[in-house]
Scaffold this active site. Structure first.
Site, PDB file in Angstrom:
ATOM      1  CB  SER A   1       3.866  -0.794 -11.100  1.00 22.87           C
ATOM      2  OG  SER A   1       5.003  -0.922 -10.285  1.00 22.87           O
TER       3      SER A   1
ATOM      4  CG  ASP B   1       1.843   3.963  -4.886  1.00 23.39           C
ATOM      5  OD1 ASP B   1       2.712   3.292  -4.305  1.00 23.39           O
ATOM      6  OD2 ASP B   1       1.685   3.940  -6.121  1.00 23.39           O
TER       7      ASP B   1
ATOM      8  CG  HIS C   1       2.368   0.176  -6.067  1.00 24.73           C
ATOM      9  ND1 HIS C   1       2.522   1.261  -6.899  1.00 24.73           N
ATOM     10  CD2 HIS C   1       2.866  -0.893  -6.750  1.00 24.73           C
ATOM     11  CE1 HIS C   1       3.092   0.879  -8.029  1.00 24.73           C
ATOM     12  NE2 HIS C   1       3.302  -0.416  -7.972  1.00 24.73           N
TER      13      HIS C   1
END
Length: 307
Positions: A96, A249, A282
């Protein structure tokens, strides 16, 4: 001893291993990241609230127009590596926002970073990511105590974020709908879960630091040139790269990962791809240990860049 640099995500900290560490199952004797084999370094992100300079620290910029970028966090990490006397980094990885910083590091100092493993990230923040961050920021600013005493606002912003970090199948599996529910105010497991996550962040994080980290993600754009240069920042990357996406995700789609891989290949970097299959969305890069361990081992063995 080869150095592995771990970069934490939005609200993480330098505690990557050990009890409560965000990658604890991957770090330790006999694990993918064995401290007997690798020197493992993890630094607090600039602008966070775990030890690196950030809001409230003397000397930190107070002008609200001054916002953080992934490049700023990366430059701070380069200074820390200088101080530690680490000239070469065997592998740099993060997910991320951490993946954004890993990419930015390899763009700022191409000869220093031999391999990178960006997980669930992109070459530039999409309108989808910036849009969710905008809504979270507005929630914070609507709190009556903003900017110095943001309680419920931070909790709700976190609840919103959690829904983007997870995927529907994973939430259904972990927070199943109870049978026999009738009207009358009975709470659903997912509601209690979100309240718990919001309260947990409120107890350990500051709203101003949260805004700073959101800004760093929003402003991430390695398609733009570095100051004084004409080519894109991503075109400077020379590190051998294993680019990893998560099939469920919602924030960083496989399509974005393909764009990142294409940009790196055009820059002349060695690029390999992998996908984590997960019901969790995610946050799988913080959950899917059986998938992550072999990916890490593969990244550690990538053929190093020649430049």
């Amino acid at each position: 001893m080869p150095t592995v640099l771990l970069v934490h995500a939005l609200t993480g900290s330098a505690q990557a291993g050990g009890p409560g560490g965000w990658w604890e199952p991957l770090i330790g004797p006999g694990r993918a990241l064995d401290p007997e084999v690798y020197r493992i370094v993890c630094l607090n992100n600039l602008g966070s609230c775990y030890g690196s300079s950030g809001p409230g620290v003397e000397g930190f910029p107070t002008d609200p127009k001054v916002e953080l970028t992934s490049l700023d966090i990366s430059r701070a990490q380069l200074l820390a590596l200088d101080k530690l006397g680490i000239d070469q980094v065997h592998l740099t990885t993060g997910g991320s926002l951490g993946g954004m910083v890993a990419l930015a590091l390899a763009a700022l100092a191409p000869a220093r970073f031999q391999r990178i493993l960006p997980l669930a990230t992109s070459v530039a923040a999409s309108a989808w990511v910036v849009g969710w961050n905008h809504v979270a920021r507005q929630i914070l600013r609507l709190d009556p105590g903003y900017p110095h005493n943001v309680g419920r606002g931070l909790e709700i912003a976190r609840q919103l974020a959690i829904l983007t970090y997870r995927a529907e199948p994973g939430l259904d599996a972990r927070q199943p709908r109870p049978s026999g529910i009738v009207s009358g105010g009975t709470s659903y497991p997912v509601q209690s879960y979100l309240e718990h996550q919001g309260a947990k962040l409120r107890s350990r994080f500051a709203a101003q630091a949260y805004e700073m980290q959101l800004a760093a993600m929003d402003h991430h754009d390695l398609l733009q040139p570095l100051p004084g240069e004409k080519v894109s920042a991503i075109s400077r990357v020379r590190a051998s790269t294993l680019v990893v996406d998560i099939d469920s995700d919602q924030l960083f789609s496989p399509a974005q990962t393909e764009v990142l891989a294409k940009q790196l290949k055009q820059a002349g970097a060695r690029v390999e791809r992998s996908t984590i299959s997960s019901i969790h969305g995610h946050d799988a890069f913080l959950m899917e240990w059986s998938s992550l361990a072999p990916i890490l081992e593969r990244a550690l063995q990538l053929q190093a860049s020649q430049s």
